[in-house]
Design a protein around this motif. Structure first.
Motif, PDB file in Angstrom:
ATOM      1  N   GLN A 268       0.824  -1.205   0.000  1.00 48.47           N
ATOM      2  CA  GLN A 268       0.000   0.000   0.000  1.00 48.47           C
ATOM      3  C   GLN A 268       0.858   1.255   0.000  1.00 48.47           C
ATOM      4  O   GLN A 268       0.570   2.219  -0.716  1.00 48.47           O
ATOM      5  CB  GLN A 268      -0.933  -0.005   1.216  1.00 48.47           C
ATOM      6  CG  GLN A 268      -2.023  -1.063   1.149  1.00 48.47           C
ATOM      7  CD  GLN A 268      -2.947  -1.029   2.348  1.00 48.47           C
ATOM      8  OE1 GLN A 268      -2.637  -0.408   3.365  1.00 48.47           O
ATOM      9  NE2 GLN A 268      -4.079  -1.706   2.245  1.00 48.47           N
TER      10      GLN A 268
ATOM     11  N   HIS B 199       1.133   4.366  -2.931  1.00 51.62           N
ATOM     12  CA  HIS B 199       0.950   5.779  -2.633  1.00 51.62           C
ATOM     13  C   HIS B 199       2.200   6.589  -2.977  1.00 51.62           C
ATOM     14  O   HIS B 199       2.102   7.677  -3.555  1.00 51.62           O
ATOM     15  CB  HIS B 199       0.616   5.962  -1.144  1.00 51.62           C
ATOM     16  CG  HIS B 199      -0.682   5.344  -0.752  1.00 51.62           C
ATOM     17  ND1 HIS B 199      -0.962   4.954   0.543  1.00 51.62           N
ATOM     18  CD2 HIS B 199      -1.774   5.032  -1.481  1.00 51.62           C
ATOM     19  CE1 HIS B 199      -2.179   4.448   0.593  1.00 51.62           C
ATOM     20  NE2 HIS B 199      -2.695   4.479  -0.616  1.00 51.62           N
TER      21      HIS B 199
ATOM     22  N   LYS C 276       2.700   7.269  -6.799  1.00 51.74           N
ATOM     23  CA  LYS C 276       1.838   8.341  -7.309  1.00 51.74           C
ATOM     24  C   LYS C 276       2.342   9.716  -6.858  1.00 51.74           C
ATOM     25  O   LYS C 276       2.368  10.665  -7.642  1.00 51.74           O
ATOM     26  CB  LYS C 276       0.407   8.126  -6.828  1.00 51.74           C
ATOM     27  CG  LYS C 276      -0.260   6.887  -7.410  1.00 51.74           C
ATOM     28  CD  LYS C 276      -1.658   6.705  -6.842  1.00 51.74           C
ATOM     29  CE  LYS C 276      -2.304   5.434  -7.382  1.00 51.74           C
ATOM     30  NZ  LYS C 276      -3.652   5.217  -6.781  1.00 51.74           N
TER      31      LYS C 276
ATOM     32  N   GLU D 134       4.479   8.582   3.694  1.00 45.86           N
ATOM     33  CA  GLU D 134       4.458   7.271   3.045  1.00 45.86           C
ATOM     34  C   GLU D 134       5.818   6.586   3.103  1.00 45.86           C
ATOM     35  O   GLU D 134       5.903   5.359   3.228  1.00 45.86           O
ATOM     36  CB  GLU D 134       3.988   7.413   1.591  1.00 45.86           C
ATOM     37  CG  GLU D 134       2.557   7.899   1.440  1.00 45.86           C
ATOM     38  CD  GLU D 134       1.547   6.974   2.099  1.00 45.86           C
ATOM     39  OE1 GLU D 134       1.862   5.781   2.311  1.00 45.86           O
ATOM     40  OE2 GLU D 134       0.432   7.431   2.405  1.00 45.86           O
TER      41      GLU D 134
END
Length: 437
Positions: A206, A210, A213, A314
């Motif tokens: 996950q 993130h 992007k 992140e």
């Protein structure tokens, strides 16, 4: 369920060592609610961890890519096969439930034990396409609870000969106070280790999605280098996981030492960034609105979906997820070196090494909650009236900042943890990420 027939689900109580507990099961069928009560009583009364193991029909559709696959020759798959085979010899219920060879096994670890494994390592996560992360399909209702038409049938302890994971602990039956418990420390150790590792890898995936992007929008070379270095650790960790779960020993050639160094470096950066964020928040006037310009100096891009602040979040999440997998590897390695108490060594190693990670995650969660509660002030200026674009930007920024606190859990209460294992006809298994029971 899709029909009116009741499904009988065999359930065992498994101990990690000889324990003394009162006779709580009389061999009668029970509901899901009564089973949950039984788990709670066992967790309170037993000195050592006691888990339950259920066997369900394998759903027609399962997202196997979420889990960690192990072939039939792996210690976990072999031990599970031996356990079920010997149980089926003495129980018609087990024989019927496992006759097809394809089943979904669900091991539930009590909250008391889960708390020893850490808060962050088993924090609730929602899997795609499932209620509460569940993968039982028709066996669960819309709330994620097991449907009322499922009946649980307690099964007596079954001796499961052999060892798993090199721990040297032979499983057998411990009859204590009228309750027969299967002593299966190696089975429990391996199931928990793989389930926790799969959970950490899910968080890694996950975070990678993130970060990719965000960095595409930011085009920040330094952050991209951090991302590449961390993502490059996965290969060494995957190989080390496979070797340990096959009872092997870790060697320098795997590159695990280099991976650990890169992860620790990233965690150091996350610690320093967290300290700066906390200091910046402490410096804001208490109870007063804050200008957006003041906030973005310390939290660049906080008002945008693709800002550097969110990329830093992140990257920290990725470093923590990778470190948690490493911690599991170290704990398994440590446990396998002591044939006497593999599960106890495992939990001690996890608890000791992951405390820093829990503190880091809790600190970041606290920052997000504090940011989400801030009130944005109107920009200072000589103009009495602001343009429509300026007003829209302020409202949009306020909305995005307030969203930072959505889904954030600070010092969450540990719940029972479920580890689900899909077994194929050839004996191979897929262990899915650990999730709240």
């Amino acid at each position: 369920m899709t029909d009116d027939r009741k499904t009988t689900v065999p359930v065992w109580t498994l101990a990690t060592t000889d324990v003394q507990v009162p006779g709580l099961t009389a061999g009668d069928s029970m509901t899901a609610e009564r089973l949950a009560e039984l788990r709670g009583v066992l967790a309170v009364l037993a000195d050592q961890p006691i888990v339950t193991l259920e066997v369900h029909p394998l759903p027609a559709t399962i997202e196997r890519g979420r889990g960690i696959p192990l072939d039939a020759a792996s210690p976990l798959a072999q031990h599970l096969s031996q356990f079920i085979t010997q149980s089926a010899r003495s129980s018609l219920t087990v024989a019927r439930a496992t006759g097809s060879g394809e089943c979904l096994y669900r091991m539930v670890v009590p909250a008391k034990v889960a708390s020893q494994l850490g808060q962050g390592i088993l924090r609730p996560m929602v899997a795609k396409g499932g209620a509460g992360g569940a993968i039982f399909g028709d066996l669960v209702n819309s709330t994620g609870k097991i449907a009322s038409k499922v009946t649980f049938m307690p099964v007596g302890g079954a001796a499961a000969a052999g060892t798993v994971g090199g721990a040297g602990a032979t499983a057998g039956v411990a009859a204590a106070g009228g309750t027969a418990l299967a002593v299966a420390a190696p089975l429990v150790l391996m199931a928990v280790a793989v389930g926790v590792s799969a959970h950490a890898d899910q968080k890694r995936q996950q975070a990678i999605e993130h970060i990719t992007k965000l960095l595409e929008q930011l085009q920040e070379e330094k952050l991209d280098d951090e991302h590449s270095e961390l993502d490059g650790c996965r290969d060494a960790i995957d190989k080390a996981t496979a070797i340990l779960l096959d009872q092997g020993t870790l060697g320098v050639s795997l590159g695990i030492d280099s991976a650990v160094h890169a992860i620790n470096t990233a965690l150091g950066k996350a610690d320093r960034r967290l300290a700066r964020w906390q200091s910046a928040l402490d410096g804001l006037p208490e109870g007063k609105a804050v200008e957006l310009g003041t906030l973005t100096k310390s939290f660049p891009g906080v008002d945008d979906h693709g800002g550097a602040f969110r990329a830093h979040l992140e990257l920290a999440s990725l470093a923590v997820a990778l470190k948690r997998r490493v911690v599991v590897l170290q704990a398994v390695d440590h446990a396998q070196r002591d044939a006497g108490n593999p599960f106890e060594n495992f939990t001690r190693a996890l608890k000791r090494d992951q405390q820093r990670l829990d503190e880091l995650e809790s600190g970041i969660a606290g920052v997000l909650v504090r940011l989400s509660a801030l009130e944005l002030a109107r920009p200072n200026g000589l103009r009495p009236v602001f343009t429509t674009g300026e007003v829209e930007r302020l409202l949009s920024a306020a909305h995005r900042i307030h969203q930072l606190g959505d889904g954030v859990t600070v010092n969450s209460r540990t719940t029972d943890v479920a580890i689900e294992i899909a077994r194929a006809k050839d004996g191979s298994v897929v262990v899915f990420p650990a999730l709240p029971a």
